[in-house]
Design a protein around this motif. Structure first.
Motif, mmCIF file in Angstrom:
data_model
loop_
_atom_site.group_PDB
_atom_site.id
_atom_site.type_symbol
_atom_site.label_atom_id
_atom_site.label_comp_id
_atom_site.label_asym_id
_atom_site.label_seq_id
_atom_site.Cartn_x
_atom_site.Cartn_y
_atom_site.Cartn_z
ATOM 1 N N GLY A 1 -7.463 -1.754 0.399
ATOM 2 C CA GLY A 1 -6.493 -0.693 0.674
ATOM 3 C C GLY A 1 -6.720 -0.036 2.020
ATOM 4 N N ILE A 2 -7.848 0.616 2.158
ATOM 5 C CA ILE A 2 -8.223 1.255 3.419
ATOM 6 C C ILE A 2 -9.493 0.572 3.898
ATOM 7 C CG2 ILE A 2 -9.024 3.366 4.512
ATOM 8 C CD1 ILE A 2 -7.322 4.953 2.588
ATOM 9 N N THR B 1 -3.084 0.341 -3.906
ATOM 10 C CA THR B 1 -2.695 -1.005 -3.486
ATOM 11 C C THR B 1 -1.696 -1.568 -4.491
ATOM 12 O OG1 THR B 1 -4.582 -1.982 -4.628
ATOM 13 C CG2 THR B 1 -4.879 -1.461 -2.292
ATOM 14 N N LEU C 1 0.842 -1.199 0.000
ATOM 15 C CA LEU C 1 0.000 0.000 0.000
ATOM 16 C C LEU C 1 0.872 1.241 0.000
ATOM 17 C CD1 LEU C 1 -3.047 1.065 0.408
ATOM 18 C CD2 LEU C 1 -2.257 1.566 2.713
ATOM 19 N N ALA D 1 0.313 5.281 0.616
ATOM 20 C CA ALA D 1 -0.621 6.315 1.079
ATOM 21 C C ALA D 1 -0.010 7.675 0.788
ATOM 22 C CB ALA D 1 -0.884 6.170 2.581
ATOM 23 N N TYR E 1 -4.633 6.601 -1.904
ATOM 24 C CA TYR E 1 -3.931 5.339 -1.696
ATOM 25 C C TYR E 1 -3.893 4.528 -2.983
ATOM 26 C CZ TYR E 1 -8.597 3.275 -1.374
ATOM 27 O OH TYR E 1 -9.877 2.876 -1.645
ATOM 28 N N SER F 1 4.800 4.221 2.458
ATOM 29 C CA SER F 1 4.375 2.912 1.963
ATOM 30 C C SER F 1 4.425 1.915 3.114
ATOM 31 C CB SER F 1 5.239 2.459 0.788
ATOM 32 O OG SER F 1 6.604 2.400 1.145
#
Length: 156
Positions: A123-124, A89, A42, A44, A87, A114
């Motif tokens: 992802g979130i 993935t 991930l 961000a 974000y 990351s």
């Protein structure tokens, strides 16, 4: 699998190297000083955009990594300020370009981190957006194997 920190910027244009900053611009980008590791699951990205005229929203922000769009997470807008989290993935690894753009000329402060061990499907898992005035307290609850990414912005 537990979420773990992978990498952060180290040589962007802020004094501490952690942020890419721009003054009176409609975009910022950074291409050096941030290497996403081969195990990263991930990326961000966070940005705070502040229109110095004091009243005009800088406009919707978009962010890309290595030329590919990042998904928008929570966004907070307060008059001439906009803070947003993005974000991606399974991000491309290595040193790539992180870029953001918006409509009205503004000052901007962008950063990223990351992580490994994240959920590559969503992802979130949960996104909260909290805004307020001075004295606001934010409580974040997370399990021991998760990570919390937060963004705070102010005008003044």
């Amino acid at each position: 699998m537990a979420v773990a920190f992978d990498a952060k910027p180290t040589a962007w244009n802020s004094l501490d190297g952690l942020n890419q900053e721009g003054n009176n611009v409609t975009s910022v980008s950074a291409s050096t000083g941030f290497v996403v590791g081969g195990s990263a699951s991930l990326l961000a990205g966070v940005i705070h955009v502040q229109n110095n005229n004091g009243s005009t929203d800088p406009g919707t922000v978009s962010m890309t990594w290595d030329g590919g769009a990042m998904s928008a997470g929570p966004t907070a807008v307060n008059s001439a300020n906009r803070s947003a989290l993005f974000y991606k993935t399974s991000p491309a690894t290595g040193t790539k370009i992180l870029a953001a753009s918006w409509t009205a000329s503004s000052d901007a402060y962008m950063s990223a981190a990351s992580f490994t061990g994240t959920d590559t499907t969503t992802g979130i898992n949960a996104a909260d957006s909290v805004s307020g005035t001075s004295g606001t307290t934010v409580t974040v609850t997370s399990t021991t194997d998760d990570a919390t990414v937060a963004l705070w912005g102010t005008n003044g």
